[in-house]
Enzyme design. Structure first.
Site, PDB file in Angstrom:
ATOM      1  N   MET A   1       0.851  -1.187   0.000  1.00 21.65           N
ATOM      2  CA  MET A   1       0.000   0.000   0.000  1.00 21.65           C
ATOM      3  C   MET A   1       0.890   1.242   0.000  1.00 21.65           C
ATOM      4  O   MET A   1       0.456   2.327   0.401  1.00 21.65           O
ATOM      5  CB  MET A   1      -0.928  -0.018   1.211  1.00 21.65           C
ATOM      6  CG  MET A   1      -1.867  -1.221   1.185  1.00 21.65           C
ATOM      7  SD  MET A   1      -3.389  -0.990   2.109  1.00 21.65           S
ATOM      8  CE  MET A   1      -2.768  -0.778   3.742  1.00 21.65           C
TER       9      MET A   1
ATOM     10  N   GLY B   1      11.259  -2.999   5.298  1.00 19.57           N
ATOM     11  CA  GLY B   1      10.521  -4.264   5.304  1.00 19.57           C
ATOM     12  C   GLY B   1      10.083  -4.618   3.891  1.00 19.57           C
ATOM     13  O   GLY B   1      10.321  -5.731   3.401  1.00 19.57           O
ATOM     14  N   HIS B   2       9.462  -3.635   3.205  1.00 19.47           N
ATOM     15  CA  HIS B   2       9.041  -3.889   1.814  1.00 19.47           C
ATOM     16  C   HIS B   2      10.262  -4.197   0.941  1.00 19.47           C
ATOM     17  O   HIS B   2      10.225  -5.094   0.095  1.00 19.47           O
ATOM     18  CB  HIS B   2       8.359  -2.645   1.225  1.00 19.47           C
ATOM     19  CG  HIS B   2       7.089  -2.258   1.917  1.00 19.47           C
ATOM     20  ND1 HIS B   2       6.962  -1.093   2.639  1.00 19.47           N
ATOM     21  CD2 HIS B   2       5.884  -2.873   1.972  1.00 19.47           C
ATOM     22  CE1 HIS B   2       5.728  -1.004   3.105  1.00 19.47           C
ATOM     23  NE2 HIS B   2       5.051  -2.059   2.730  1.00 19.47           N
TER      24      HIS B   2
ATOM     25  N   GLN C   1     -10.249  -2.581   2.851  1.00 17.55           N
ATOM     26  CA  GLN C   1      -9.722  -3.219   4.060  1.00 17.55           C
ATOM     27  C   GLN C   1      -9.652  -2.278   5.256  1.00 17.55           C
ATOM     28  O   GLN C   1      -9.110  -2.640   6.295  1.00 17.55           O
ATOM     29  CB  GLN C   1      -8.362  -3.870   3.777  1.00 17.55           C
ATOM     30  CG  GLN C   1      -7.213  -2.920   3.532  1.00 17.55           C
ATOM     31  CD  GLN C   1      -5.975  -3.667   3.046  1.00 17.55           C
ATOM     32  OE1 GLN C   1      -5.920  -4.134   1.912  1.00 17.55           O
ATOM     33  NE2 GLN C   1      -4.969  -3.791   3.911  1.00 17.55           N
TER      34      GLN C   1
ATOM     35  N   GLN D   1       6.374 -11.487   7.653  1.00 18.69           N
ATOM     36  CA  GLN D   1       5.884 -12.236   8.820  1.00 18.69           C
ATOM     37  C   GLN D   1       5.215 -11.312   9.842  1.00 18.69           C
ATOM     38  O   GLN D   1       4.418 -11.746  10.659  1.00 18.69           O
ATOM     39  CB  GLN D   1       7.016 -13.002   9.511  1.00 18.69           C
ATOM     40  CG  GLN D   1       6.432 -13.971  10.536  1.00 18.69           C
ATOM     41  CD  GLN D   1       7.413 -14.601  11.475  1.00 18.69           C
ATOM     42  OE1 GLN D   1       8.440 -15.106  11.030  1.00 18.69           O
ATOM     43  NE2 GLN D   1       7.107 -14.580  12.769  1.00 18.69           N
TER      44      GLN D   1
HETATM   45  O1  PAF Z   1      -0.020  -5.805   3.692  1.00 20.78           O
HETATM   46  C1  PAF Z   1      -0.467  -4.881   2.973  1.00 20.78           C
HETATM   47  O2  PAF Z   1       0.193  -3.870   2.723  1.00 20.78           O
HETATM   48  C2  PAF Z   1      -1.877  -5.011   2.393  1.00 20.78           C
HETATM   49  O3  PAF Z   1      -2.728  -5.660   3.275  1.00 20.78           O
HETATM   50  C3  PAF Z   1      -1.897  -5.673   1.014  1.00 20.78           C
HETATM   51  C4  PAF Z   1      -1.423  -7.116   1.071  1.00 20.78           C
HETATM   52  C5  PAF Z   1      -1.039  -4.893   0.036  1.00 20.78           C
HETATM   53  C6  PAF Z   1      -3.336  -5.679   0.463  1.00 20.78           C
HETATM   54  O4  PAF Z   1      -3.836  -4.400   0.312  1.00 20.78           O
END
Ligand code: PAF
Length: 282
Positions: free
Chosen positions: A30, A36-37, A61, A148
């Site tokens: 997002m 982390g990403h 969400q 995780q």
């Molecule tokens: O972990 C996230 O950043 C979100 O829940 C995801 C998997 C991108 C779905 O919108």
């Protein structure tokens, strides 16, 4: 790096790569990218021919009282980070292309979505699985990468992929932490200086509890009491939503950590909800 906003163009591009026998690694995000990403992206680059990252703040969400409108976003800064990592494609769709008027379908992974965070964030995981299923259909990844830190999310996505026969490997990568152990999260940006320091209590609590369990004190009651005491020793911890031991597959609370157990925590530090977890074996 190519930036693509239109779902069917990503779909066709992926089909082209797959036809040529190239594997596709996918990191859905997002945005507000942090180390982390980047660790997920590095892993995807190591294991696949092509790496695709998506940035989409998924309204489905977020609950009504949640932070959708103030979710941190910096698409230019994020794109720069992705270029440095030599990501092949950034998929940054517009909301109206993913959820056009009349969009009705939801993907839901029953019981698992109601446990832990699901009990406090109604509909959250339904929103996650709906968007992830859509993204998987568009990107057609060979492997998809999740952290995780969001343990429950990873368990639910693995179950969705299995139940819906999606031919995708879900790879769960270790949590990346700050110098004091705080799990990296885009939400850490909401913490002021004092709260940021206080938030380190979560990791300390996980480490001390896992040491306690390893020393042989494994009951649910003792674990819960110990975790609560540790967390509430920090005055800026305003609310403990859960802190206990769980079965890592079913996410049910267990009576004792006599086999591998998931230690999981959700607390509010100031007004910010933070989660973390650790796997532990007595
Ligand atoms: O972990 C996230 O950043 C979100 O829940 C995801 C998997 C991108 C779905 O919108």
């Amino acid at each position: 790096m190519e930036i693509i906003r239109i779902p069917h163009i990503v779909h066709d591009t992926s089909n082209g790569h797959l036809l040529h026998g190239r594997s596709i690694g996918f990191v859905p995000t997002m945005g507000a990218l942090h180390e982390g990403h980047l660790s997920l992206i590095k892993r995807s680059k190591d294991e696949n021919d092509i790496t695709i990252v998506s940035i989409f703040v998924n309204p489905l969400q977020f609950g009504q009282s949640e932070d959708f409108n103030k979710y941190p976003g910096d698409i230019e800064g994020d794109a720069e980070k992705l270029r440095k990592e030599e990501v092949d494609i950034l998929f940054a769709p517009d909301k109206s292309l993913l959820y056009p008027e009349g969009f009705l379908t939801r993907v839901e992974v029953g019981k698992l979505s109601e446990k832990l965070c699901g009990a406090f964030r109604t509909g959250h995981f339904k929103g996650v699985t709906t968007i992830v299923a859509k993204l998987f259909n568009i990107v057609k990844p060979t492997r998809a990468y999740f952290g995780q830190k969001d343990f429950q999310q990873a368990v639910i996505i693995k179950k969705m992929v299995k139940d819906l026969d999606m031919p995708i490997d879900i790879v769960v990568c270790p949590t990346i932490r700050e110098h004091d152990g705080l799990a990296m999260s885009s939400r850490n940006l909401y913490l002021n200086e004092e709260e940021r320091k206080a938030a380190a209590v979560i990791y300390r609590c996980l480490v001390q509890t896992s040491e306690m369990i390893k020393s042989g004190i494994i009951s649910k009651e003792k674990t819960r009491r110990f975790m609560k005491e540790k967390l509430l020793a920090e005055p800026l911890v305003r609310e403990i939503q859960y802190a206990s031991i769980y079965d890592p597959e079913t996410l049910e609370e267990v009576e004792a950590a006599d086999k591998e157990a998931l230690l999981a925590v959700a607390v509010k530090v100031g007004g910010t909800r933070l989660i973390d977890n650790m796997l532990v074996k007595a």
